[in-house]
Scaffold this motif. Structure first.
Motif, mmCIF file in Angstrom:
data_model
loop_
_atom_site.group_PDB
_atom_site.id
_atom_site.type_symbol
_atom_site.label_atom_id
_atom_site.label_comp_id
_atom_site.label_asym_id
_atom_site.label_seq_id
_atom_site.Cartn_x
_atom_site.Cartn_y
_atom_site.Cartn_z
ATOM 1 N N ASP A 1 3.768 -12.516 16.422
ATOM 2 C CA ASP A 1 2.491 -11.680 16.671
ATOM 3 C C ASP A 1 1.449 -11.741 15.613
ATOM 4 O OD1 ASP A 1 0.981 -9.638 17.362
ATOM 5 O OD2 ASP A 1 2.509 -8.687 18.735
ATOM 6 N N GLU A 2 0.600 -12.382 16.028
ATOM 7 C CA GLU A 2 -0.716 -12.538 14.790
ATOM 8 C C GLU A 2 -1.420 -11.101 14.700
ATOM 9 O OE1 GLU A 2 -1.423 -14.892 12.549
ATOM 10 O OE2 GLU A 2 0.335 -15.920 13.290
ATOM 11 N N GLU A 3 -1.586 -10.392 15.804
ATOM 12 C CA GLU A 3 -2.260 -9.098 15.689
ATOM 13 C C GLU A 3 -1.604 -7.975 14.844
ATOM 14 O OE1 GLU A 3 -3.588 -5.688 18.834
ATOM 15 O OE2 GLU A 3 -3.268 -7.679 19.599
ATOM 16 N N VAL A 4 -0.279 -8.084 14.974
ATOM 17 C CA VAL A 4 0.632 -7.387 14.241
ATOM 18 C C VAL A 4 0.559 -7.673 12.693
ATOM 19 C CG1 VAL A 4 2.912 -6.532 13.626
ATOM 20 C CG2 VAL A 4 2.012 -6.290 16.048
ATOM 21 N N ARG A 5 0.407 -9.151 12.442
ATOM 22 C CA ARG A 5 0.470 -9.527 11.228
ATOM 23 C C ARG A 5 -0.893 -9.052 10.519
ATOM 24 N NH1 ARG A 5 2.983 -15.786 11.731
ATOM 25 N NH2 ARG A 5 5.084 -14.955 12.335
ATOM 26 N N ASP A 6 -1.979 -9.221 11.268
ATOM 27 C CA ASP A 6 -3.166 -8.854 10.725
ATOM 28 C C ASP A 6 -3.338 -7.351 10.346
ATOM 29 O OD1 ASP A 6 -4.165 -11.521 10.766
ATOM 30 O OD2 ASP A 6 -5.137 -11.257 12.782
ATOM 31 N N ALA A 7 -2.832 -6.625 11.239
ATOM 32 C CA ALA A 7 -2.636 -5.066 11.024
ATOM 33 C C ALA A 7 -1.875 -4.950 9.959
ATOM 34 C CB ALA A 7 -1.910 -4.383 12.433
ATOM 35 N N ALA A 8 -0.649 -5.625 9.711
ATOM 36 C CA ALA A 8 -0.057 -5.312 8.496
ATOM 37 C C ALA A 8 -0.791 -5.688 7.224
ATOM 38 C CB ALA A 8 1.188 -6.205 8.410
ATOM 39 N N LEU A 9 -1.228 -6.784 7.233
ATOM 40 C CA LEU A 9 -2.374 -7.102 6.042
ATOM 41 C C LEU A 9 -3.515 -5.850 5.763
ATOM 42 C CD1 LEU A 9 -3.263 -8.890 3.868
ATOM 43 C CD2 LEU A 9 -4.614 -9.918 5.739
ATOM 44 N N ALA A 10 -4.176 -5.531 6.943
ATOM 45 C CA ALA A 10 -4.908 -4.371 6.526
ATOM 46 C C ALA A 10 -4.281 -3.055 6.251
ATOM 47 C CB ALA A 10 -5.641 -4.008 8.060
ATOM 48 N N ALA A 11 -3.027 -2.926 6.205
ATOM 49 C CA ALA A 11 -2.380 -1.624 5.693
ATOM 50 C C ALA A 11 -2.149 -1.703 4.483
ATOM 51 C CB ALA A 11 -1.111 -1.293 6.621
ATOM 52 N N VAL A 12 -2.149 -2.738 3.915
ATOM 53 C CA VAL A 12 -1.930 -3.008 2.242
ATOM 54 C C VAL A 12 -3.049 -2.420 1.775
ATOM 55 C CG1 VAL A 12 -1.422 -4.620 0.487
ATOM 56 C CG2 VAL A 12 -0.396 -4.854 2.610
ATOM 57 N N SER A 13 -4.358 -2.218 2.089
ATOM 58 C CA SER A 13 -5.272 -1.841 1.468
ATOM 59 C C SER A 13 -5.780 -0.402 2.070
ATOM 60 C CB SER A 13 -6.739 -2.521 1.897
ATOM 61 O OG SER A 13 -6.579 -3.640 1.692
ATOM 62 N N GLY A 14 -4.765 0.206 2.834
ATOM 63 C CA GLY A 14 -4.946 1.621 3.536
ATOM 64 C C GLY A 14 -4.599 2.645 2.625
ATOM 65 N N PRO A 15 -4.662 3.846 2.974
ATOM 66 C CA PRO A 15 -4.440 5.143 2.280
ATOM 67 C C PRO A 15 -2.708 5.458 2.361
ATOM 68 C CG PRO A 15 -5.223 5.793 4.379
ATOM 69 C CD PRO A 15 -5.218 4.327 4.250
ATOM 70 N N SER A 16 -1.844 4.794 2.942
ATOM 71 C CA SER A 16 -0.676 5.208 2.921
ATOM 72 C C SER A 16 0.131 4.034 2.298
ATOM 73 C CB SER A 16 -0.055 5.348 4.347
ATOM 74 O OG SER A 16 1.070 5.495 4.463
ATOM 75 N N MET A 17 0.910 4.704 1.168
ATOM 76 C CA MET A 17 1.877 3.645 0.523
ATOM 77 C C MET A 17 2.907 3.132 1.418
ATOM 78 S SD MET A 17 2.716 1.737 -1.958
ATOM 79 C CE MET A 17 1.399 2.140 -3.430
ATOM 80 N N LEU B 1 2.930 2.830 4.725
ATOM 81 C CA LEU B 1 2.395 1.650 5.568
ATOM 82 C C LEU B 1 2.052 0.314 4.637
ATOM 83 C CD1 LEU B 1 0.228 3.723 8.299
ATOM 84 C CD2 LEU B 1 2.649 2.874 8.567
ATOM 85 N N ALA B 2 1.816 0.543 3.874
ATOM 86 C CA ALA B 2 1.297 -0.589 2.893
ATOM 87 C C ALA B 2 2.786 -1.380 2.715
ATOM 88 C CB ALA B 2 0.729 -0.231 1.715
ATOM 89 N N ARG B 3 3.813 -0.672 2.028
ATOM 90 C CA ARG B 3 5.088 -1.031 1.735
ATOM 91 C C ARG B 3 5.996 -1.751 2.992
ATOM 92 N NH1 ARG B 3 6.720 1.568 -3.208
ATOM 93 N NH2 ARG B 3 9.098 0.930 -2.705
ATOM 94 N N ALA B 4 5.592 -0.990 4.154
ATOM 95 C CA ALA B 4 6.395 -1.475 5.314
ATOM 96 C C ALA B 4 5.671 -2.500 5.889
ATOM 97 C CB ALA B 4 5.984 -0.383 6.433
ATOM 98 N N ALA B 5 4.347 -2.973 5.577
ATOM 99 C CA ALA B 5 3.694 -4.145 5.805
ATOM 100 C C ALA B 5 4.094 -5.317 4.994
ATOM 101 C CB ALA B 5 2.138 -4.078 5.651
ATOM 102 N N LEU B 6 4.306 -4.954 3.741
ATOM 103 C CA LEU B 6 4.770 -6.034 3.047
ATOM 104 C C LEU B 6 6.046 -6.533 3.226
ATOM 105 C CD1 LEU B 6 3.315 -4.606 -0.468
ATOM 106 C CD2 LEU B 6 2.714 -6.917 0.463
ATOM 107 N N ARG B 7 6.843 -5.493 3.555
ATOM 108 C CA ARG B 7 8.438 -5.861 3.987
ATOM 109 C C ARG B 7 8.272 -6.720 5.190
ATOM 110 N NH1 ARG B 7 9.353 -0.637 2.188
ATOM 111 N NH2 ARG B 7 9.346 0.037 4.529
ATOM 112 N N ALA B 8 7.521 -6.315 6.233
ATOM 113 C CA ALA B 8 7.514 -7.066 7.510
ATOM 114 C C ALA B 8 6.956 -8.384 7.316
ATOM 115 C CB ALA B 8 6.588 -6.491 8.421
ATOM 116 N N LEU B 9 5.993 -8.683 6.214
ATOM 117 C CA LEU B 9 5.658 -10.037 6.145
ATOM 118 C C LEU B 9 6.376 -10.926 5.200
ATOM 119 C CD1 LEU B 9 1.770 -9.165 5.719
ATOM 120 C CD2 LEU B 9 2.538 -9.999 7.741
ATOM 121 N N GLN B 10 7.046 -10.230 4.468
ATOM 122 C CA GLN B 10 7.997 -10.757 3.344
ATOM 123 C C GLN B 10 8.805 -12.130 3.791
ATOM 124 O OE1 GLN B 10 10.747 -8.791 1.085
ATOM 125 N NE2 GLN B 10 9.996 -9.475 -0.925
ATOM 126 N N PRO B 11 9.504 -11.927 4.979
ATOM 127 C CA PRO B 11 10.463 -13.063 5.247
ATOM 128 C C PRO B 11 9.824 -14.503 5.971
ATOM 129 C CG PRO B 11 11.358 -10.947 6.079
ATOM 130 C CD PRO B 11 9.939 -10.999 5.594
#
Length: 875
Positions: free
Chosen positions: A701-717, A719-729
């Motif tokens: 899901d490219e939309e979710v991948r992009d949302a995850a990437l955006a979260a890394v710059s967001g105000p919630s650590m 969500l940022a770490r969740a995004a990195l873990r989702a993208l990592q594999p």
């Protein structure tokens, strides 16, 4: 000069003897100079029963400047100094004072034990045997003393001077106006391992707490400049801890002030030194932008843990280090209850059970298995383990289950009353609990001596449950059998007392009355009459609330597990049923077996949970859908294959993400509104979002991948770490960008940047091992900071395809790194060496590769700590 001792013989519990002298008072004068520290120690001693034994004191890396008894310098033939011991051959038969002056170099102390330099400050870590690096002393936990400590230093370089107790005097040094001194006095007797000292240029955050009796306690938290904005959560956690201990246990804080210091260079998470807690910075400095929800809860828990030690560890300490779980197991139990009371008790119980299964059970099944109360050790630092802490806590929880809350708390009150000011044993603890529980004349439903076997037997008991169903009679016969596999040095095991909370699901799928079985024989049977006369036997809900730290098997088919997964009223039993189903799916995929029919049923069950009529609590839903840990799965394979299990997990996430995409997106949308809520609010939605991101990102899901990437710059650590873990594999453009964004954003914050090191080291990529080598040379990597070392090398271990490569390259690399770390920090190295402890479960090729790595370690010049671990693993 007394230097570090050579490898030592085992210390054995059976050899314990009381120290022949008391030390009711200890006075220290610590003078901090530019290039060294001078420590003058006055030990006020009293012989025990006119002892004529020589006085033996311990010391490591100390230069002895002078030695006197009652003010008179000792002649050279009146004492001996060798290895790690100072021995005074003859001592007075009445009270006397030994005065030593020692010189030490904190800047050269890379062990992070005793007194050492951390950045621009000096700090201490004396548990377990660090005080002997400060001055000559018995340095054993059963020698309690009241401490008076004077600290002198340059005022500009070290404006803050801290020790235990209350500050009773402070001011300039008359003969040197650029210097100042502070005198601290602790009126409560304590062992030397609870001594603490901090000197540095620190910023103070001050608050206060009013005790139940009306005393005003000053709370001070000390951090490096710039870290002040990240201390509010830790301070509030401390105040919640103090209030909880008063409300639940009736235990008040007992001094006028309570100090906490954050230190980056620290082997442990934190240390409970009396009134001066020293913390790893990672467990103090946090807010929602810089720490995840889990880390905020962890900080709250650790702050509570160290505070609770004021009574369960400090006021009552352990007689010897074999009793380590007396303070640590009990305090873990107390901090678990604290977290459960403040948050969700059911989810906390599941979290603790999952942790135990993936760490302590693994330890129990390996070559470093040991009892909660060991009977021998070479390096006590090697026994700061999940067995001592978490399994020790489970033993106390079993007592609570067996006795009931009211009787258990009567026993706890008696324990704190009876042993206040003492160095106690686990036998003292159990005796007080049982005496308090039965003070009303009630009897026990178990044999105390048999229960105590839990303290002395290593290994995880296994319980098998067989059903015999007579449908025409509505009669169910259950046969419970317990056994424990051999562990090193303990081939034969005796039955222990196992509380089994269990229930039977009725025809409507709801659990009936909960029953307690005290399983204390190798085999026991239970008969239930008058059940509904159905063709199929009733479904069993076993070990509800994880009533004992055991594994179990029962003749539960998929139908039984799906019924429990959907309907069980006990949160743990419901989650456990789901875990068993996930395990069957993952193990089948890892082995190449066909599990398509089970996958379809699980897809349907998860679809029901995700539906509007399904599970409403997002935290519960996320917990039910989380996969078991790889350590649990490895233990279930005939030949453990970590890379295959990792690939199976990735494939299963992709399958569920693609098949349930619409339902998952709907849940994402419903959670969106609460994602930015302040902790603890919104954490369930963030937890569920993290899981859904990982499934949908895996499904492409490219939309979710992009949302995850955006979260890394967001105000919630979170969500940022969740995004990195989702993208990592996933080998995708967003992964590379996300890691770079995180790097650039946090590279100036070491506490957070260690997360980037761990992520980089654990990211699966073809050149991952070479990447780890680069990370070890990164300008932000601090080889003297255990956090950094654990981040990079722990990240490598969490990269299954690289660490467990069949050519053994990952194992050899790790062995060489452990040798390097051991040269500067044996405690960190010995703990890292345990990554090889499961080698005997691997296939032949991996076994041979690990044995080669262990041989490299064995041939090196290792510390006692690491040598002990390596020897156990080679046995």
């Amino acid at each position: 000069m007394v230097t570090s001792p050579s490898p030592q013989q085992s210390v054995r519990l059976e050899d314990y003897r009381p120290f022949p002298f008391r030390i009711p008072k200890t006075e220290l004068d610590v003078v901090i100079q530019d290039d060294a520290v001078l420590v003058t120690a006055d030990l006020h001693l009293e012989p025990v029963q006119d002892s004529s034994e020589p006085l033996r004191l311990q010391g490591v890396d100390l230069a002895l400047i002078s030695l006197a008894v009652d003010g008179q310098p000792l002649a050279a033939d009146a004492y001996s100094l060798s290895g790690d011991a100072l021995q005074i051959h003859a001592t007075p038969h009445q009270p006397f004072t030994v005065t030593t002056v020692c010189k030490l170099d904190p800047a050269a102390n890379g062990s992070l034990e005793g007194l050492y330099a951390s950045g621009g400050m000096l700090t201490t870590q004396c548990e377990a045997e660090g005080f002997r690096r400060i001055t000559f002393h018995p340095d054993r936990p059963d020698v309690l003393s009241c401490f008076r400590v004077r600290i002198e230093a340059d005022r500009e370089r070290y404006p803050v001077l801290l020790s235990n107790g209350n500050a009773v005097a402070a001011g300039p040094v008359p003969e040197s106006p650029t210097r100042h001194a502070v005198v601290w006095e602790d009126p409560f007797p304590k062992p030397s391992y609870l001594f603490a000292l901090v000197a540095g240029d620190l910023k103070e955050i001050r608050d206060h707490f009013t005790t139940a009796s009306g005393r005003r306690v000053t709370l001070r938290l000390h951090v490096e400049a710039g870290d002040e904005p990240y201390t509010a959560h830790a301070m509030e956690s401390l105040k919640r801890s103090m209030a909880w201990d008063e409300q639940i246990y009736g235990l008040e804080y007992d001094l006028d002030e309570f100090n906490t210091v954050a230190v980056r260079h620290f082997n442990m998470g934190a240390m409970e030194n009396k009134s001066l807690n020293i913390f790893n910075s990672k467990l103090v400095l946090a807010d929602a932008e810089t720490a995840t929800d889990g880390e905020l809860e962890r900080i709250e828990s650790v702050v509570a843990h160290e505070y609770f030690h004021n009574w369960s560890g400090n006021r009552i300490t352990c007689r010897d280090w074999f009793q380590l779980s007396l303070k640590e197991g009990l305090t873990v139990f107390r901090d678990q209850c604290f977290t459960a009371d403040l948050h969700c008790a059911a989810l906390k119980r599941i979290e603790d059970a999952a942790m135990l299964r993936n760490t302590q059970f693994r330890e129990d099944a390996g070559p470093t298995a040991h009892p909660v109360k060991p009977d021998a050790y070479q390096a006590i630092d090697n026994f700061y383990t999940t067995t001592i802490y978490e399994k020790g806590a489970e033993l106390i929880r079993m007592l609570q289950t067996l006795l009931g809350d009211a009787r258990f708390m009567r026993g706890m009150r008696l324990y704190f009353q009876r042993h206040d000011g003492e160095a106690a044993t686990t036998e003292d603890f159990v005796a007080a609990i049982l005496e308090g529980a039965t003070e009303d004349g009630s009897s026990l439903n178990f044999e105390p001596e048999q229960f105590k076997r839990w303290y002395h037997q290593a290994g995880t008991p296994h319980v098998s449950v067989d059903r015999q169903w007579e449908p025409t009679e509505g009669r169910l016969t259950l046969t419970f059998r317990q056994s424990t596999a051999p562990t090193p040095g303990q081939p034969d095991k005796l039955p222990v007392v196992i509380p089994v909370l269990w229930s039977v699901l009725n025809a409507e799928g709801r659990a009936g009355d909960e029953r307690l079985l005290v399983l204390d024989q190798a085999q026991q049977s239970v008969v239930l009459e008058g059940l509904a006369k159905t063709p199929q036997p009733p479904v069993l809900s076993l070990f509800r609330n994880f009533s004992a730290p055991v594994t179990w098997t029962a003749d539960q088919g998929d139908d039984d597990l799906f019924a429990l997964f959907a309907e069980d009223t006990d949160a743990f039993a419901r989650w456990d049923a789901g875990q068993q189903l996930w395990k069957r799916l993952l193990l089948a995929r890892a082995s190449g077996a066909d599990a398509s029919s089970l996958e379809m049923r699980m897809l349907d069950a998860v679809s029901q949970l995700l539906s509007p009529a399904g599970e409403q609590d997002p935290a519960v839903l996320a917990t039910l859908l989380a996969f078991p840990g790889l350590a649990e799965l490895e233990a279930l394979q005939d030949e453990a294959d970590p890379p295959a299990l990792f690939e199976a997990s990735c494939a299963l996430r992709e399958l569920f993400g693609s098949q349930l995409a619409d339902a998952l997106r709907q849940r994402l949308a419903s959670s969106a509104e609460s994602l930015q809520a302040h902790w603890p609010a919104g954490q369930g939605e963030r937890q569920l979002t993290a899981l859904i991101w990982s499934w949908l990102a895996a499904a492409g899901d490219e939309e979710v991948r992009d949302a995850a990437l955006a979260a890394v710059s967001g105000p919630s650590m979170t969500l940022a770490r969740a995004a990195l873990r989702a993208l990592q594999p996933i080998d995708c453009a967003q992964r590379l960008q996300a890691l770079q964004v995180f790097h650039d954003r946090w590279q100036d914050r070491p506490v957070i940047f260690d997360t980037w090191f761990a992520l980089e080291a654990s990211t699966p990529r073809p050149d991952a091992l070479a990447r780890v080598e680069v990370l070890l040379q990164h300008p932000r990597f601090d080889p003297m900071a255990p956090n950094s070392v654990r981040a990079v090398l722990g990240g490598l271990v969490g990269n299954p395809s690289v660490f467990h490569a069949l050519d053994g390259s990952g194992y050899l690399f790790m062995a060489r790194q452990i040798i390097a770390v051991d040269g500067r920090n044996p405690i960190t190295a010995s703990r890292m060496a345990k990554v090889f402890s499961r080698w005997h479960t691997y296939g032949p090729q991996r076994k041979a590769a690990v044995q080669q790595a262990l041989a490299v370690l064995a041939e090196a010049d290792l510390s006692t700590n690491t040598r002990e671990v390596v020897t156990l693993m080679q046995a």
